[in-house]
Write an enzyme that holds these catalytic residues in place. Structure first.
Site, mmCIF file in Angstrom:
data_model
loop_
_atom_site.group_PDB
_atom_site.id
_atom_site.type_symbol
_atom_site.label_atom_id
_atom_site.label_comp_id
_atom_site.label_asym_id
_atom_site.label_seq_id
_atom_site.Cartn_x
_atom_site.Cartn_y
_atom_site.Cartn_z
ATOM 1 N N GLU A 776 30.867 39.975 35.509
ATOM 2 C CA GLU A 776 31.165 38.753 34.195
ATOM 3 C C GLU A 776 32.057 38.108 33.946
ATOM 4 O O GLU A 776 33.280 38.251 35.146
ATOM 5 C CB GLU A 776 30.779 39.775 32.949
ATOM 6 N N CYS A 810 37.658 36.214 28.123
ATOM 7 C CA CYS A 810 37.102 35.609 28.283
ATOM 8 C C CYS A 810 35.498 34.720 27.674
ATOM 9 O O CYS A 810 35.583 33.463 27.593
ATOM 10 C CB CYS A 810 35.605 36.324 29.294
#
Ligand SMILES: Cc1cc2nc3c(=O)[nH]c(=O)nc-3n(C[C@H](O)[C@H](O)[C@H](O)COP(=O)(O)OP(=O)(O)OC[C@H]3O[C@@H](n4cnc5c(N)ncnc54)[C@H](O)[C@@H]3O)c2cc1C
Length: 1020
Positions: A776, A810
């Site tokens: 990720e 993020c």
């Protein structure tokens, strides 16, 4: 002022909580009437309701809202049109909004359906418009003046005047003779200081205008007055900002109260969301204690009967009146934010709803509170209701006491009070909102919702199919007959997820409980914290270094002993030995470990939150979110593993047993970042463990304390020491870890560059099996705002998405793409709202933006900002004095000439903004896609077509519409991106666990012993 007066919750919480059924029983006892009185009330209510229904004959708007209720698609389309249309500045979008909303739904189904010819005529008009626009959408622009006119007419039904002059003139009209008025300056939820100042000035002017006609002598209750919303007077009227908001509000309200007193008019503080209640009480108590108000009988507050705390609030008001000697007006209302309260309590996973969940309980509570009010010395009651049954009950009680004051909203309850008012049985005041089109929308929407709500009295009143008898049903009897006082159709916050217990939230509006939490967290900060390699359940030694608080580099948070290659080898050896037993254990046993882990985290929540604040620089709210997400991961993956890992029988010929199942892969490396030191760390580990793998976890170098604590908790939860190792270390250790061919998989969250290095390492050794890499990585996340969006809402979502956690998520918003027609207004509001952000120590209650993680991160961000041409920096928040000792970066707004100018992820509180033109939405999405990243995207719009276009085109893992882009909830918003943003599968989603497992099939020939026993046994 005795502090107990403020201490409403702590003084009453235990009694109230322990005695919920007893409390309802008390409400019922207070509201009940004997048979004779009940019959009298029923008779009076019947007279009142007939008067209301007769008045409806002249009010097409009620019939219209009845016909187009919120349960119809057409009603919802009209609501959206009403909510958005007047604020859209550009013709193409306005036309598009009309075309879309008028072609949504089946207008023909309403043809001739109303018994009011005016409503039917309007329906015919809508059908004609729909047909024409469906055939030729460009015709929609011809409808614009008519739609604007219709909405202005609708506005006029509920909004008394566009300005005070118009409102005062309207109040003099013949049909309103005899009524008193309380004027409300529309505008709520100020976003900036400039908004709040504007509203304050509007209230001051209103007081002067109303006062100019007021009688100087006698009670102020004989004059018109004003109603004030505190949310209009302060743009940070939020529980965690109470230390600043309350004194500021006291100053503003005191000014208004002194002005109202000088004019001898009343001033009532409206009741808003329950999370603001305690703050409003503090403001009211402080203002009421001002000696300069002595001799005035005009100050007061609204109390909402749908709140579980309503009776205690009346006692509180009575105590305040006694203590200050100032009579207080109490306007009893049922409450206008019910849907919002239910939604918030679920979203925040509060222990209970702050409001009742059955309409009959609200009604009974209102009656019980009315009873209490009528007998409360020092309080001057006013009963605000449009419900004939409610009004009749109070009139019955009040008959010996003299005419009480009733109140209704402008445009509602018409006909209810005229009769008794003229007979002198009561006094009636109309709540009269005043404001222009820009301010009226939120109010208008609340009124449309109220008129459209199925359970509401006014909605049923307009429905000829609802008989007077049904409409006037006795709430006391209804409640007595109900199986429970709670409405089973409304899911309690803790039961929100059918397959797991929801993680517990914290009610930050409870000031005493929040202070206590901080005190408990402080105890953890005082203890020295230490992290070390944890292998086979034992701590190993290693080179030790100090960990500094990102908010104050002079403060040592703890020490960490680093793992080296020796510890890594040892961890592999133990894991290899222990994993097979763990992997073949029944899934149930592993799932139970995770569930116990969730329980431990909740039990030790203060400690985990304390670590998140000090080690990772998280604010209090972020620290709670972190802990909740970790708990959710544990429970969700436990449930998923049970579901997935049960063997599945497969078909085949008789004599053959076929079976397919998921099985563990072996040893997983879990490499996690510092920005979610518990949630991501544990999310990865729990997924790997529950599927039967052993885990070698390498936490981020910045946050080993949290990791160490979490792994100790896993051991306590029953995870065998041999299958979990925690290896704090640097990049070299990480490289050695992924280079080891004994690994069966790697799960990684972090930068793109590191993800690539890991992928290369996994491929480097040709003799090594190809193992999964779940990565990720980041994103250039954009939010698109079109001109139908509500700016106040959009700005709130932008602030949260871009600056919460100092932009170090993020998922955080990096690029705001605004339709150019609204850009100046949006950017002005955004800069004004940014100016109110509080930057500082994350342990302080009021901190919005904490530090970035370390000196390097700060340097990188500052260098980036310094490299920009100064004219591109639209706004930078000022940094507080203490910033020098911590790694603080001022939230910054940067203008870009075009979307493509953002070339890399800037991981911090830096928001870029670019504009797009009406009609270029799809091109805008394509340009955002072109970056190659695909993590999150936001969209603010009221156009379904825009939602569909973006949904179809955006290449992102998570699209968020009309909300913030952060805070994905496990199991509700599975999280993860595509393209440069990650490999998937999504964390917290239904497929995540499958990457940690391998598939195995088993086929047994059951006839091998010589014959098909099963066939012979089953055959007749
Ligand atoms: C003068 C005036 C001032 C006002 N000021 C305020 C204010 O300051 N703050 C504020 O919040 N409201 C305020 N209101 C709005 C007021 O709350 C609503 O108009 C009122 O709730 C309508 O009550 P009713 O008796 O007319 O209608 P009814 O239809 O009899 O009751 C509606 C009430 O029932 C509640 N209800 C509906 N379903 C349920 C359920 N399942 N469980 C529990 N409760 C349910 C609704 O939320 C609402 O409160 C004011 C109203 C007036 C007239």
């Amino acid at each position: 002022m005795p502090s107990a007066l403020f201490d409403l919750r702590s003084a009453t919480a235990t009694e109230v909580d322990a005695a919920v059924p007893a409390q309802t029983a008390q409400l019922l006892a207070d509201a009940a009437l004997d048979e004779q009185s009940s019959a009298a009330v029923q008779r009076q209510a019947a007279v009142l309701v007939q008067a209301q229904r007769a008045a409806l004959e002249h009010r097409w708007i009620d019939r219209f809202l009845q016909q187009y209720g919120l349960h119809t698609a057409e009603g919802l389309a009209l609501l959206t049109l009403a909510e958005a249309y007047l604020r859209v500045p550009d013709a193409p979008t306005a036309t598009r909004l009309i075309a879309e909303k008028l072609t949504d739904g089946n207008w023909r189904s309403h043809r001739g359906a109303s018994d009011d010819w005016r409503v039917n005529a309007l329906t015919r008009l809508l059908i004609v418009a729909r047909t024409a626009i469906a055939a030729a959408p460009e015709l929609a622009h011809l409808a614009r003046p008519w739609v604007a006119l219709a909405l202005q007419m609708l506005g006029r039904q509920f909004v008394f005047g566009r300005d005070m002059q118009g409102a005062l003139a309207r109040a003099r009209r013949r049909e309103l003779r005899g009524f008193l008025f309380s004027y409300d300056m529309l505008g709520e939820s100020a976003r900036t200081d400039a908004d709040a100042e504007r509203y304050l000035r509007a209230y001051q002017a209103a007081i002067a205008a109303v006062g100019a006609r007021a009688a100087r002598g006698g009670s102020s209750g004989r004059n018109d007055g004003i109603s004030v919303k505190l949310s209009a007077l302060n743009c940070r009227y939020e529980p965690l900002q109470r230390a600043h908001a309350v004194p500021e509000l006291i100053a503003s309200v005191r000014q208004l109260a002194l002005a109202a007193r000088a004019q001898n008019i009343g001033l009532t503080i409206d009741a808003e969301e329950t999370e603001r209640l305690e703050m409003s009480l503090a403001v009211i108590a402080a203002v009421a204690s001002d000696a300069r108000l002595e001799g005035w009988d005009g100050f007061g507050l609204a109390i909402q009967a749908y709140q579980r705390r309503a009776p205690e609030l009346i006692d509180w008001a009575q105590g305040l009146a006694r203590h200050t000697g100032l009579p207080l007006n109490v306007r009893l209302v049922k409450g206008a934010y019910w849907d919002l309260e239910i939604e918030r309590a679920q979203e925040r996973a509060l222990e209970d709803f702050p409001v009742y969940t059955r309409k009959s309980v609200t009604d009974v509570s209102y009656l019980a509170c009315a009873h209490r009010l009528l007998h409360a010395p020092g309080l001057i009651p006013a009963f605000a209701t449009h419900n004939a049954r409610t009004a009749a009950s109070i009139l019955h009680w009040a008959r010996e006491r003299g005419a009480p004051e009733f109140q209704r909203l402008h445009g509602m309850g018409v006909g209810l009070y005229e009769g008794p008012m003229r007979e002198g049985a009561l006094r009636c005041r109309i709540y009269a909102p005043v404001g222009g089109y820009a301010e009226l929308l939120p109010y208008l929407v609340r009124r449309i919702l109220e008129n459209g709500a199925n359970a509401g009295f006014v909605h049923q009143l307009g429905n000829p199919a609802v008989s007077d008898e049904r409409l006037l049903g006795d709430p006391v009897t209804q409640l007595q007959r109900a199986r429970s006082q709670e409405n089973e159709a409304i899911v309690a916050p803790k039961n929100l997820f059918p397959d797991r217990a929801n993680s517990a939230g914290i009610d930050f509006s409870d000031a005493a409980a929040t202070e206590a939490l901080l005190a408990r967290m402080a105890l953890h900060w005082q203890r020295p914290q230490r992290a070390a390699p944890l292998i086979g359940g034992r701590e190993a030694e290693g080179v030790t270094s100090r960990l500094l608080d990102p908010a104050d580099s002079a403060r040592i948070v703890g020490t960490v002993a680093q793992a080296g290659l020796v510890e890594l080898a040892q961890a592999f050896e133990i894991a290899q030995r222990e994993q097979p037993r763990w992997g073949t254990l029944a899934v149930e046993a592993r799932a139970q470990c995770l569930e116990r882990m969730a329980g431990i985290i909740e039990r030790e929540r203060d400690e985990f939150m304390a670590l998140a604040v000090r080690e990772a620089g998280k604010s209090l709210a972020d620290a709670l979110a972190e802990v909740r997400e970790a708990v959710d991961f544990c429970r969700y993956y436990a449930g998923q593993a049970r579901r997935l890992m049960a063997p599945q029988p497969l078909p085949g010929p008789t004599g053959e047993h076929n079976e397919w199942r998921w099985a563990a892969r072996g040893i997983f490396a879990c490499i996690s970042p510092w920005n979610f030191p518990l949630a991501i760390f544990l999310g990865q580990i729990s997924a790997a463990l529950v599927t039967g793998n052993a885990v070698l976890a390498k936490p981020a170098p910045q946050t080993p304390l949290m990791a160490h604590r979490a792994v100790r908790a896993l051991l306590e939860a029953g995870v065998p020491p041999g299958v979990i190792a925690c290896l704090p270390g640097d990049d070299a250790l990480g490289a050695a870890l992924v280079a080891d061919r004994r690994l069966a998989g790697v799960v990684f969250t972090g930068s793109n560059a590191t993800a690539r290095r890991i992928a290369q390492a996994l491929l480097a050794d040709e003799s090594r099996p190809l193992v999964p890499l779940i990565a990720e990585t980041g994103g250039l996340n954009a939010m698109i705002v079109d001109s139908t969006a509500l700016l106040e809402r959009a700005v709130g979502d932008v602030l949260a998405s871009a600056f919460q956690s100092a932009g170090q998520r993020c998922s955080a918003l990096r690029l705001l793409c605004v339709q150019e027609d609204i850009a100046p207004a949006l950017l002005a509001m955004l800069s004004g709202a940014m100016a109110k952000l509080r930057i500082g120590d994350p342990a302080a209650l009021d901190t919005d933006v904490g530090p970035v993680i370390d000196a390097e991160a700060r340097r990188g961000l500052e260098d980036y900002i310094a490299s920009l041409p100064p004219q591109q920096v639209l706004y930078r928040c000022p940094l507080p004095a203490q910033a020098g000792t911590g790694h603080f970066v001022a939230p910054t707004l940067v203008r870009l000439a075009q979307i493509e100018d953002l070339r890399r992820e800037v991981f911090g509180p830096v928001l870029h903004v670019a504009c797009w033109r009406a009609g270029e939405l799809e091109r805008t999405v394509d340009r955002i896609n072109a970056s190659g990243y695909g993590l999150t995207m936001g969209l603010q719009t009221r156009l379904t077509a825009h939602i569909e276009q973006v949904r179809a085109r955006a290449r992102v893992g998570n699209l968020y519409v009309n909300r913030s882009m952060i805070g994905a909830v496990v199991g509700s918003q599975p999280f993860g991106g595509e393209g440069l943003s990650g490999t998937g599968p999504k964390a917290g989603g239904p497929n995540y666990l499958t990457r940690f497992m391998t598939e195995r099939a088993l086929s047994i020939d059951t006839t091998a012993a010589g014959g098909n026993v099963q066939l012979l046994r089953e055959a007749d």
